[in-house]
Design a protein around this motif. Structure first.
Motif, PDB file in Angstrom:
ATOM      1  N   ASP A   1       0.857  -1.181   0.000  1.00 51.18           N
ATOM      2  CA  ASP A   1       0.000   0.000   0.000  1.00 51.18           C
ATOM      3  C   ASP A   1       0.888   1.225   0.000  1.00 51.18           C
ATOM      4  OD1 ASP A   1      -2.391  -1.446   0.142  1.00 51.18           O
ATOM      5  OD2 ASP A   1      -2.283  -1.582   2.320  1.00 51.18           O
ATOM      6  N   LEU A   2       0.685   2.100  -0.967  1.00 50.24           N
ATOM      7  CA  LEU A   2       1.419   3.362  -1.043  1.00 50.24           C
ATOM      8  C   LEU A   2       0.586   4.434  -0.343  1.00 50.24           C
ATOM      9  CD1 LEU A   2       3.711   5.157  -2.230  1.00 50.24           C
ATOM     10  CD2 LEU A   2       2.336   5.372  -4.301  1.00 50.24           C
ATOM     11  N   HIS A   3       1.229   5.222   0.502  1.00 51.39           N
ATOM     12  CA  HIS A   3       0.508   6.276   1.208  1.00 51.39           C
ATOM     13  C   HIS A   3      -0.247   7.135   0.194  1.00 51.39           C
ATOM     14  CE1 HIS A   3      -0.255   9.785   3.718  1.00 51.39           C
ATOM     15  NE2 HIS A   3       0.111   9.078   4.780  1.00 51.39           N
ATOM     16  N   ARG A   4      -1.528   7.362   0.457  1.00 54.06           N
ATOM     17  CA  ARG A   4      -2.393   8.006  -0.542  1.00 54.06           C
ATOM     18  C   ARG A   4      -1.938   9.418  -0.890  1.00 54.06           C
ATOM     19  NH1 ARG A   4      -6.927  10.679   0.582  1.00 54.06           N
ATOM     20  NH2 ARG A   4      -7.118   9.689   2.620  1.00 54.06           N
ATOM     21  N   LEU A   5      -1.561  10.200   0.097  1.00 52.02           N
ATOM     22  CA  LEU A   5      -1.123  11.568  -0.190  1.00 52.02           C
ATOM     23  C   LEU A   5       0.255  11.594  -0.844  1.00 52.02           C
ATOM     24  CD1 LEU A   5      -2.360  13.477   2.983  1.00 52.02           C
ATOM     25  CD2 LEU A   5      -3.545  13.020   0.839  1.00 52.02           C
ATOM     26  N   VAL A   6       1.099  10.634  -0.501  1.00 51.81           N
ATOM     27  CA  VAL A   6       2.387  10.503  -1.197  1.00 51.81           C
ATOM     28  C   VAL A   6       2.143  10.190  -2.670  1.00 51.81           C
ATOM     29  CG1 VAL A   6       4.503   9.136  -1.362  1.00 51.81           C
ATOM     30  CG2 VAL A   6       3.623   9.801   0.886  1.00 51.81           C
ATOM     31  N   HIS A   7       1.155   9.327  -2.942  1.00 55.95           N
ATOM     32  CA  HIS A   7       0.781   8.982  -4.318  1.00 55.95           C
ATOM     33  C   HIS A   7       0.463  10.247  -5.115  1.00 55.95           C
ATOM     34  CE1 HIS A   7      -2.135   7.520  -7.415  1.00 55.95           C
ATOM     35  NE2 HIS A   7      -1.324   6.485  -7.466  1.00 55.95           N
ATOM     36  N   LEU A   8      -0.341  11.120  -4.550  1.00 59.31           N
ATOM     37  CA  LEU A   8      -0.683  12.377  -5.219  1.00 59.31           C
ATOM     38  C   LEU A   8       0.539  13.257  -5.417  1.00 59.31           C
ATOM     39  CD1 LEU A   8      -4.021  13.411  -3.463  1.00 59.31           C
ATOM     40  CD2 LEU A   8      -3.707  13.035  -5.906  1.00 59.31           C
ATOM     41  N   THR A   9       1.377  13.309  -4.400  1.00 65.13           N
ATOM     42  CA  THR A   9       2.551  14.180  -4.457  1.00 65.13           C
ATOM     43  C   THR A   9       3.518  13.750  -5.548  1.00 65.13           C
ATOM     44  OG1 THR A   9       2.346  14.641  -2.087  1.00 65.13           O
ATOM     45  CG2 THR A   9       4.476  15.070  -3.106  1.00 65.13           C
ATOM     46  N   ILE A  10       3.783  12.471  -5.646  1.00 62.65           N
ATOM     47  CA  ILE A  10       4.719  11.977  -6.663  1.00 62.65           C
ATOM     48  C   ILE A  10       4.130  12.168  -8.060  1.00 62.65           C
ATOM     49  CG2 ILE A  10       6.024   9.976  -7.486  1.00 62.65           C
ATOM     50  CD1 ILE A  10       6.979  11.160  -4.827  1.00 62.65           C
ATOM     51  N   ARG A  11       2.836  11.967  -8.199  1.00 59.47           N
ATOM     52  CA  ARG A  11       2.196  12.231  -9.504  1.00 59.47           C
ATOM     53  C   ARG A  11       2.419  13.688  -9.923  1.00 59.47           C
ATOM     54  NH1 ARG A  11      -1.230   9.120 -12.082  1.00 59.47           N
ATOM     55  NH2 ARG A  11      -2.401  10.885 -12.935  1.00 59.47           N
ATOM     56  N   ASN A  12       2.243  14.587  -8.991  1.00 61.38           N
ATOM     57  CA  ASN A  12       2.416  15.998  -9.316  1.00 61.38           C
ATOM     58  C   ASN A  12       3.870  16.312  -9.653  1.00 61.38           C
ATOM     59  OD1 ASN A  12       1.300  18.807  -9.330  1.00 61.38           O
ATOM     60  ND2 ASN A  12       2.865  19.065  -7.754  1.00 61.38           N
ATOM     61  N   TRP A  13       4.786  15.701  -8.924  1.00 60.77           N
ATOM     62  CA  TRP A  13       6.216  15.908  -9.199  1.00 60.77           C
ATOM     63  C   TRP A  13       6.558  15.408 -10.609  1.00 60.77           C
ATOM     64  CZ3 TRP A  13      10.386  12.459  -9.879  1.00 60.77           C
ATOM     65  CH2 TRP A  13      11.663  13.027  -9.779  1.00 60.77           C
ATOM     66  N   LEU A  14       6.038  14.253 -10.981  1.00 58.90           N
ATOM     67  CA  LEU A  14       6.271  13.737 -12.333  1.00 58.90           C
ATOM     68  C   LEU A  14       5.635  14.638 -13.378  1.00 58.90           C
ATOM     69  CD1 LEU A  14       5.620   9.920 -11.728  1.00 58.90           C
ATOM     70  CD2 LEU A  14       7.840  11.001 -12.178  1.00 58.90           C
ATOM     71  N   ARG A  15       4.443  15.150 -13.080  1.00 68.41           N
ATOM     72  CA  ARG A  15       3.765  16.047 -14.029  1.00 68.41           C
ATOM     73  C   ARG A  15       4.580  17.317 -14.251  1.00 68.41           C
ATOM     74  NH1 ARG A  15      -0.529  16.289 -11.539  1.00 68.41           N
ATOM     75  NH2 ARG A  15      -1.810  14.818 -12.725  1.00 68.41           N
TER      76      ARG A  15
END
Length: 793
Positions: free
Chosen positions: A354-368
């Motif tokens: 399980d990946l921390h949900r807010l970390v998931h959002l943060t990394i997506r934004n960093w990649l974007r």
């Protein structure tokens, strides 16, 4: 000098604590996840020097926890000294050591060349230093501690070698990286867990200007805290936003349900926080990105895993889904790194992450922001398409865990509609959804694949026709029989012409079309087509091939539909034996055949035998497919019919009501199977003497079947006959009208000698006899006898 230094240290501690207590209230001793007791026990259980590392996700409250403990220590012992050093970088650490030296009033010869770290170490090693606790906050870089570094005195030494040791001293490290914690404190490591809901609510309330916001809208408060995963830094950030903007909890909750970019803006919003170091980054997303950058430098494969997982769903990630590394050890190390930073949680029982949900959002934004999100999404699609298993029953557990991730990556809309990997993945998803009884979702994917193949490959390319055939099969499962027939005929005719009538795909389409004919009450056409298909398959594939057995099973269903019980029973037993041998007893196809035989027994009045088979089928389907799978519900429905036939009406009602409710949700209120279970329930109501409920439900079923199936469909006529039987209790005119309609249609469609036509004549004759209309009754009974004699001869 020592007394003066200790006083300064205590003053500094008190200042830090006062800042923190405005943000995170102390843990209560009654809190079930209170880590204070564990930390205190590890530090003071033995009267000797001890090192302890406190680790956890950035923003989880490691520093607050340590300060809280120190505050309690100070209350117990005013003479304990506390030394606090920020270990974020070598610069901050050196500055911290110089500050400590000034506070302790120690210096040495040599001016600037003096080794301050050595002086502090020697001072604290001396027993005269008394009780002391040394805290290294944010010790995240293991290279800084274990690598050789040149000091002010030009001596080369490791930072870890400067840690003082005294039986009256204790050392605490806070770190985001469990691996660093283990290297610095060995087995004495403590994870700071997620705050409990009660603790998180106390923190939110204390952080808000308007405390009443929490009291007046407790549900909103809990929803916000759940979304923030009870993370202290995130809670402080949310409270700052609410305070600064005069927002309500409902306002903030609305923001977290907005587009992804707006959510990221919330997580990266800078806010004033006296509790953090002046030069530290306090937005929660920024805090995690610092950790991610450390991971990139230390473990490139772990960073790749983070980028990959940011493109799929954040929970229940199978480890087998992750891209392969150069070795199994490298893969395990990478997962260990992410776990050490608390970015992921590993579940040993099912090898999932399980990946921390807010970390998931943060990394997506960093990649974007780096322009890499689309490329990583393409990589994720390609990896999923490569590892996604076929839809065979043996792979069900695996593809059920992969489906949410496949759906998530496709819904991002970052992959072109005509990307080949995307289309191939959609095809696999559609097949699995169909196999799992999720027909609406299967239809959507089959339709996209078919449209793409039609545009790119042509309307009569074999792959296009295969897609058309599967879409027709899905329409059939949705009880959209006319549409299924039209598409099935179109696919079959083209496949015969292009592939030949003996091609496996052609035969598959023919077999499916035969079942559609059956459910349209076109039994003659269905039987002819199924027999033709089965003969081809026997010759080409062999008598025990699973596809050949499908045809045999379909014939059993056809025989049951036409009331040919003896043929259905004989063939049903053969197909069960063959499928048990080839597929195993728990395979869905085997269970389908057992269910068909039970249906035959029910129709023969062999209710106990039917029940035994149906209970067996239902229990296995619940275990293998789940309690809400369409096949499971079919077995339950048939079991309810068996209970009804045995006069066990309360048991029948209980199970039938459950099936009706489940089918309405899963399939819709007008689905073929939903209406079947409603019809069964109406009969049970009538048997229980609940006439009004029986008539109302029976009328609803009849009208729905007329609308969905047509006025001449077998099931529509069955509903009319059932409703007429309800009306016999006092509404004879309505009953006769319905029975005459049914009889006329059945004679016209099926012929006088068909068993359904004869059953209608017998039902009408019985009504006439009960009314004393003996002449009309005897005439009908004579016609029935003559028809049956003609059939025998």
């Amino acid at each position: 000098m020592y007394g003066k230094g200790r006083q300064h240290a205590l003053q500094r501690l008190q200042s830090e604590i006062e800042k923190q207590l405005n943000v995170a209230p102390p843990y209560k001793k009654s809190d079930p996840q209170n880590p204070l007791a564990e930390l205190e026990n590890k530090l003071f259980a033995n009267n000797q020097f001890t090192k302890v590392a406190v680790y956890g996700l950035g923003g989880v409250g490691k520093t607050q926890l340590v300060l809280e403990l120190l505050y309690r220590v100070r209350e117990k012992d005013k003479n304990s000294s506390v030394i606090w050093i920020q270990a974020t970088s070598m610069e901050s650490l050196d500055q911290g050591y110089h500050t400590v030296a000034r506070q302790l009033g120690i210096s040495g010869p040599g001016g600037k060349d003096v080794d301050i770290k050595k002086l502090v170490q020697n001072f604290l090693n001396d027993d005269t230093a008394g009780q002391w606790i040394l805290v290294f906050d944010n010790a995240d870089d293991i290279q800084m501690w274990s690598g050789k570094t040149r000091s002010e005195s030009q001596q080369s030494n490791r930072l870890i070698d400067y840690i003082p040791r005294s039986k009256t001293g204790r050392v605490i490290f806070t770190t985001r990286d469990r691996k660093v914690g283990v290297k610095l404190a060995q087995q004495n490591v403590i994870e700071v867990p997620k705050m409990t809901e009660d603790t998180a609510i106390r923190m939110l309330r204390n952080s808000l200007i308007d405390k009443s916001l929490v009291e007046t809208r407790p549900a909103d408060a809990k929803a916000i805290l759940t979304w923030l995963t009870h993370l202290p830094l995130a809670i402080a950030q949310a409270a700052a936003y609410i305070n600064e903007n005069g927002a309500t909890l409902a306002d903030y909750l609305a923001l977290v349900h907005c587009q992804e970019q707006e959510i990221i803006d919330l997580l990266t919003d800078q806010f004033e926080d006296d509790a953090r170091y002046p030069d530290s980054k306090n937005p929660v997303a920024t805090t995690w990105l610092i950790s991610f950058q450390q991971i990139q430098q230390r473990d490139p494969l772990a960073a790749e895993y983070m980028a990959f997982m940011a493109c799929i769903d954040h929970k229940d990630i199978p480890q087998l889904l992750l891209p392969p590394g150069s070795s199994r050890k490298q893969e395990m190390d990478a997962i260990g790194t992410l776990s050490a930073y608390s970015f992921i949680t590993r579940r040993a029982e099912d090898l999932a992450i399980d990946l921390h949900r807010l970390v998931h959002l943060t990394i997506r934004n960093w990649l974007r922001n780096k322009g890499e999100l689309a490329e990583w999404t393409r990589k994720a699609v390609a990896q999923l398409e490569e590892v996604f298993p076929d839809h065979e029953h043996r792979n069900r557990a695996m593809w059920r865990t992969y489906l949410p991730h496949a759906r998530h990556v496709l819904e991002s809309n970052l992959i072109a509609k005509d990307d080949c990997s995307r289309i191939d993945l959609q095809w696999k998803i559609a097949l699995c959804y169909y196999s799992d009884g999720r027909f609406d979702e299967a239809e959507a994917f089959f339709r996209e694949v078919m449209e793409f193949r039609t545009n790119v490959l042509g309307a009569e390319h074999p792959d296009t026709l295969k897609g058309i055939g599967k879409l027709a099969l899905t329409y059939h499962a949705q009880s959209r029989f006319p549409e299924a027939k039209a598409l099935g005929v179109r696919a079959m005719e083209a496949q015969k012409r292009i592939l030949g009538e003996e091609d496996p795909e052609t035969l598959s389409t023919m077999s499916h079309l035969a079942m559609t004919y059956s459910d349209l009450s076109q039994w003659k056409e269905a039987e002819e087509l199924e027999l033709q298909t089965m003969e081809f398959r026997k010759r080409i594939l062999g008598v025990e091939h699973p596809d050949t057995l499908v045809g045999v099973s379909n014939l059993v269903y056809l025989y049951n539909c036409q009331g040919w019980w003896k043929q259905a029973e004989e063939l049903g037993k053969q197909i069960i034996a063959a499928r048990k041998k080839v597929l195993g007893v728990e395979h869905p196809d085997t269970l389908l055949s057992i269910g068909n035989l039970a249906h035959t027994y029910n129709n023969q009045g062999r209710y106990q035998e039917a029940e035994e088979l149906l209970v067996q089928v239902m229990n296995i389907r619940i275990k293998v497919l789940g309690k809400d799978h369409p096949h499971t519900l079919s077995g339950m429905s048939n079991l309810g019919v068996s209970y009804h036939n045995q006069g066990r009406w309360d048991e029948a009602e209980a199970i039938q009501s459950q099936v009706v409710a489940a089918r309405k949700v899963l399939l819709g209120p007008e689905h073929f199977s939903t209406l079947t279970s409603m019809a069964h329930l109406s009969l049970t109501y009538h048997s229980q003497g609940r006439r009004t409920e029986a008539e109302e439900l029976g009328l609803q079923v009849m009208e729905s079947r007329k609308k969905v199936l047509g006025p001449e469909h077998h099931h529509t006529l069955t509903s009319m006959s059932s409703l007429a039987s309800f009306y016999l209790d006092g509404q004879l005119v309505k009953a006769e009208e319905l029975l005459l309609q049914v009889l006329a249609i059945r004679i016209r469609v099926l012929g006088m000698g068909h068993h359904h036509s004869l059953a209608s004549m017998e039902q009408l004759a019985g009504m006439y006899r009960n009314q004393g209309r003996l002449k009309e009754s005897e005439d009908l009974e004579a016609q029935v006898e003559e028809a049956r004699n003609n059939a025998v001869s």
